[in-house]
Design a protein around this motif. Structure first.
Motif, PDB file in Angstrom:
ATOM      1  N   GLY A  65      -5.787   8.301  -6.945  1.00 13.02           N
ATOM      2  CA  GLY A  65      -7.078   7.601  -6.890  1.00 13.02           C
ATOM      3  C   GLY A  65      -7.223   6.550  -7.969  1.00 13.02           C
ATOM      4  O   GLY A  65      -7.654   5.425  -7.699  1.00 13.02           O
ATOM      5  N   ILE A  66      -6.851   6.894  -9.207  1.00 19.27           N
ATOM      6  CA  ILE A  66      -6.998   5.884 -10.260  1.00 19.27           C
ATOM      7  C   ILE A  66      -5.957   4.777 -10.076  1.00 19.27           C
ATOM      8  O   ILE A  66      -6.207   3.626 -10.412  1.00 19.27           O
ATOM      9  N   GLY A  69      -7.557   2.448  -7.761  1.00 21.85           N
ATOM     10  CA  GLY A  69      -8.576   1.690  -8.490  1.00 21.85           C
ATOM     11  C   GLY A  69      -7.959   0.590  -9.342  1.00 21.85           C
ATOM     12  O   GLY A  69      -8.432  -0.550  -9.362  1.00 21.85           O
ATOM     13  N   GLN A  93      -6.384  10.227  -0.697  1.00 22.54           N
ATOM     14  CA  GLN A  93      -6.451   8.887  -1.279  1.00 22.54           C
ATOM     15  C   GLN A  93      -5.509   7.915  -0.570  1.00 22.54           C
ATOM     16  O   GLN A  93      -5.854   6.753  -0.357  1.00 22.54           O
ATOM     17  N   HIS A  97      -7.578   5.413   1.625  1.00 22.24           N
ATOM     18  CA  HIS A  97      -7.844   4.246   0.779  1.00 22.24           C
ATOM     19  C   HIS A  97      -6.639   3.325   0.597  1.00 22.24           C
ATOM     20  O   HIS A  97      -6.723   2.153   0.904  1.00 22.24           O
ATOM     21  N   ARG A 104      -9.563  -3.105   5.480  1.00 23.28           N
ATOM     22  CA  ARG A 104     -11.016  -2.956   5.594  1.00 23.28           C
ATOM     23  C   ARG A 104     -11.780  -4.002   4.799  1.00 23.28           C
ATOM     24  O   ARG A 104     -12.983  -4.157   4.989  1.00 23.28           O
TER      25      ARG A 104
ATOM     26  N   CYS B 130     -17.925   3.402   0.686  1.00 16.61           N
ATOM     27  CA  CYS B 130     -16.891   4.439   0.739  1.00 16.61           C
ATOM     28  C   CYS B 130     -17.434   5.625   1.533  1.00 16.61           C
ATOM     29  O   CYS B 130     -18.425   6.238   1.142  1.00 16.61           O
ATOM     30  N   THR B 135     -14.485  10.121  -3.247  1.00 20.24           N
ATOM     31  CA  THR B 135     -13.156   9.559  -3.522  1.00 20.24           C
ATOM     32  C   THR B 135     -13.271   8.282  -4.352  1.00 20.24           C
ATOM     33  O   THR B 135     -12.367   7.946  -5.107  1.00 20.24           O
ATOM     34  N   GLN B 136     -14.415   7.593  -4.220  1.00 26.46           N
ATOM     35  CA  GLN B 136     -14.598   6.330  -4.932  1.00 26.46           C
ATOM     36  C   GLN B 136     -14.775   6.519  -6.432  1.00 26.46           C
ATOM     37  O   GLN B 136     -14.603   5.571  -7.195  1.00 26.46           O
ATOM     38  N   LEU B 138     -12.861   8.029  -8.339  1.00 27.04           N
ATOM     39  CA  LEU B 138     -11.538   7.798  -8.924  1.00 27.04           C
ATOM     40  C   LEU B 138     -11.195   6.314  -8.950  1.00 27.04           C
ATOM     41  O   LEU B 138     -10.504   5.850  -9.858  1.00 27.04           O
ATOM     42  N   HIS B 139     -11.675   5.580  -7.956  1.00 26.16           N
ATOM     43  CA  HIS B 139     -11.391   4.141  -7.954  1.00 26.16           C
ATOM     44  C   HIS B 139     -12.107   3.469  -9.126  1.00 26.16           C
ATOM     45  O   HIS B 139     -11.563   2.573  -9.768  1.00 26.16           O
TER      46      HIS B 139
END
Lengths: 325, 362
Positions: A65-66, A69, A93, A97, A104, B130, B135-136, B138-139
């Motif tokens: 996840g990071i 990001g 993730q 994502h 998206r 999201c 989950t966001q 972590l982003h």
């Protein structure tokens, strides 16, 4: 030029990119001071500092996840997952994502990250340390899956993966991490992704395989060569998206296809290759496509793991059967 | 035995539901332009939201997650952020996104089933809505790590709901943010309901702010219907993070006045009296009363604001409705930077059948 192992080549590729691209960072559990459980990042934190080579808290979903990001904000993270058995928390993730963010946002945000993990059996490892589940990631749209099978390809493909503008799952066949050495020039030259590598040219049977299974396959092929069977050996290398053209051209020439992979058979990557060859190359085939794979069972603990894995005899027999069709 | 660690959770409210200010109300509450700006944004959010629900009801929009009742939290957060900070919202943060500069027609496009709605023309680095829960977080932590590594004076802000605090990703993000002293603010918009599950069944903790304790970062609970409190504490948290003092968690307590989405019917699982009670403390009334009390707002201004907001929304709706469907091949064209060869065949197939697909399904 130095003679290096596959894992040395992985380290070399990461060091090259850390040196040449300030946006590259390495993240993972024990990748810093300890240099990684397999030593893939050995010496890198000392050389590039704690900011560039970071030990993270222990949470794989967090690591993925990071990384996403960071990647969306201009960094190029290389995340290490210690073993493939611990990669599953990243699935949320990666599928929700990493593989989707470009699409998206119509390209507004992108995700140039690499998720590295050692995978595969045959090293007498504890439970959950031996599986090959590359098909899980190959099924995710937007994610590249790359598996090297030699030091030179580990170096060149990992460089390509790090530089790729999209997310790459880079799976390292740990059984062959230190199996052999090869001269690899540390020149920062990447190898192309999305293409197969033809390791042996031949005329009778096409073998498609990847990762550690290259070694059993080559042994089987050498054995059969003494009986006059000429095999073409293709290292798939990029598991997704697959370079079908090379495979179809080979099958057109040989008329026979044997696929070898460690992973369980059902819905494995071999099934997809077989399906494509059936769709587009069926009239070139002289007989049925054959698969030599792991069984559709839980990977046995190590006293029986070699019975689970494709072996030289299993491959020899499959090629032999294909020759008799 | 001795106590080796304990914690307390502070709660802040500056404007009570009647619009009466507390004595310690911050300076911001005395700046007419700033206050009117907040109120204007909250009202526009409400007007937009009402319209979006109506569009869904009349078949012109897909399922939509209403922001009704969240306006103070949404706008207060955005107003505290700098333009170059990065927002990682959940799927309900309409007010925050609009204030950040996302266009109304973009949000409508998104809920209207068009990816171009997340290709914000004026907001380059924020994350889109999201949908997978928490989950966001972590982003946002990852974005903060990028800012920290590059020595940039920027922060990331992640928003999730009360339900999201049960997710691993929420805790994982706070934990890494604590461990690495990241410039990220986690905001929980506690609207008391995760679809049908009330907050009392979501967790045994008395507050959600105290979840910060486990991550070693400060946590505070704020009245999420008080835009001044939200803006003040988010601003404080951001200033602190920008100084290198790390992450924090802010719980804004509000109430989901709407159904979960337009596909939900909340009357199945919650009492009418509870919703009516929540309407009495909703965020627009108190700020309007306060502005009126200060003598900077009146019915005429209110009428003009509503008309103006309606016009703005109408223009956006027209733009949305007049946007033709994206070309069929666009589903392929943003999967990778360059289209892999094997996808070209599927792309051509989709183009070939695109015109025939109308009316053949179901």
């Amino acid at each position: 030029m130095a003679e290096v192992t596959l894992i040395d080549a992985v380290t070399m590729a990461m060091a090259w990119e850390l040196e040449h691209d300030p946006m590259v960072v390495i993240l993972g559990e024990d990748v810093g001071v300890n240099g990684g459980v397999f030593r893939a990042t050995a010496g890198l934190q000392k050389r590039f500092g704690v900011d560039r080579v970071q030990d993270t808290p222990l949470a794989e979903g967090m690591i993925a996840g990071i990384s996403i990001g960071m990647a969306t904000q201009g960094m190029r993270p290389i995340a290490e997952i210690q073993f493939m058995g611990f990669i599953y928390p990243t699935v949320d993730q990666m599928i929700n994502h990493a593989g989707r963010i470009r699409n998206r946002t119509r390209g507004r945000l992108t995700c140039p990250m690499v998720l590295r993990a050692p995978f595969g059996g045959g090293i007498h490892a504890p439970e959950h340390h031996s599986e090959s589940t590359e098909a899980l990631f190959a099924h995710m749209p937007g994610i590249r899956v790359v598996i090297p099978s030699s030091p030179a390809r580990a170096y060149g493909l990992l460089l390509a993966a790090i530089r790729d503008p999209d997310p790459v799952v880079f799976l390292e066949p740990k059984r062959i991490y230190r199996l052999n050495k090869q001269e690899v020039e540390d020149n920062g030259k990447a190898l192309p992704l999305d293409v197969c590598y033809i390791l042996r040219e031949g005329t009778d049977v096409t073998l498609v395989t990847w990762g550690a299974m290259i070694f059993e396959t080559i042994k089987a092929v050498d054995q059969l060569a003494r009986n006059g069977v000429s095999c073409e050996v293709i290292d798939l290398a990029t598991i997704s998206p697959i370079d079908y053209e090379t495979i179809l051209e080979s099958v057109e020439k040989t008329g026979r296809l044997v696929i070898v992979h460690e992973a369980a058979r059902s819905c494995g990557v071999g099934a997809e290759i077989a399906a494509i060859v059936a769709e587009k190359g069926m009239y070139d085939l002289k007989g049925p496509i054959r698969r030599v794979t792991g069984y559709d069972v839980v990977m046995p603990l190590f006293r029986r793991e070699m019975d689970y894995l494709p072996s030289v005899s299993k491959i020899v027999d499959a090629i032999g059967a294909a020759m008799h069709d | 035995m001795e106590t080796i660690a304990d914690f307390e959770v502070q709660y802040s409210q500056f404007l009570n539901p009647e619009g009466k200010p507390s004595s310690d109300i911050p300076e911001l509450a005395k700046e007419p332009d700033a206050l009117i700006g907040l109120y204007r944004a909250m009202t526009e959010t409400r007007v937009f939201d009402t319209k979006a629900v109506n569009l869904q009801r009349t078949g012109k929009l897909g399922t939509y997650a209403s922001s009704l009742g969240h306006e103070a939290a949404h706008v207060g957060i955005a107003a505290a952020m700098r333009e170059d900070d990065v927002l990682a919202p959940s799927y309900r943060e309409t007010g925050t996104m609009l204030y950040r500069g996302v266009r109304m027609e973009e949000l409508l496009l998104y809920w209207g089933g068009d990816e171009r709605g997340s290709d914000f023309a004026d907001v380059k680095n924020d994350f889109p809505y999201c949908v997978p829960i928490a989950t966001q977080c972590l982003h946002a932590a990852g974005a903060a790590m990028a800012f920290q590594l590059r020595g940039e004076s920027r922060c990331a802000v992640s928003l999730n709901g009360d339900g999201g605090t049960s997710e691993g990703a929420f805790y994982e993000a706070m934990n890494v943010a604590g461990a690495r002293n990241l410039p990220v603010i986690f905001i929980v918009i506690n609207n008391k309901w995760a679809i049908s599950l009330p907050i009392e069944e979501q967790t045994a903790t008395k507050t959600l702010a105290q979840k910060a304790v486990a991550a070693g970062i400060p946590g505070i609970q704020v009245d999420g219907n008080d835009v001044i409190a939200v803006r003040h504490w988010v601003e404080r948290a951001l200033a602190r993070a920008r100084k290198g003092e790390g992450a924090c968690l802010i719980e804004t307590v509000t109430y989901r006045l709407s159904d979960h989405t337009t596909a939900d019917d909340a009357s199945r699982y919650r009492k009418k009296e509870d919703v009516e009670a929540a309407w009495k403390v909703e965020p627009l009334i108190r700020i309007r009363k306060y502005l009126t009390e200060l003598g900077i707002w009146d019915e005429e201004k209110e009428k003009a604001l509503l008309e103006d907001a309606a016009d703005k929304v109408d223009i956006a709706v027209q733009k949305y409705l007049n946007t033709p469907k994206p070309p069929v091949e666009s589903m392929f064209d943003y999967m990778y930077k360059e289209l892999p060869e094997f996808l070209e065949e599927q792309r051509e197939h989709a183009i070939r059948y695109a015109d025939k697909n109308g009316g053949e399904h179901g």
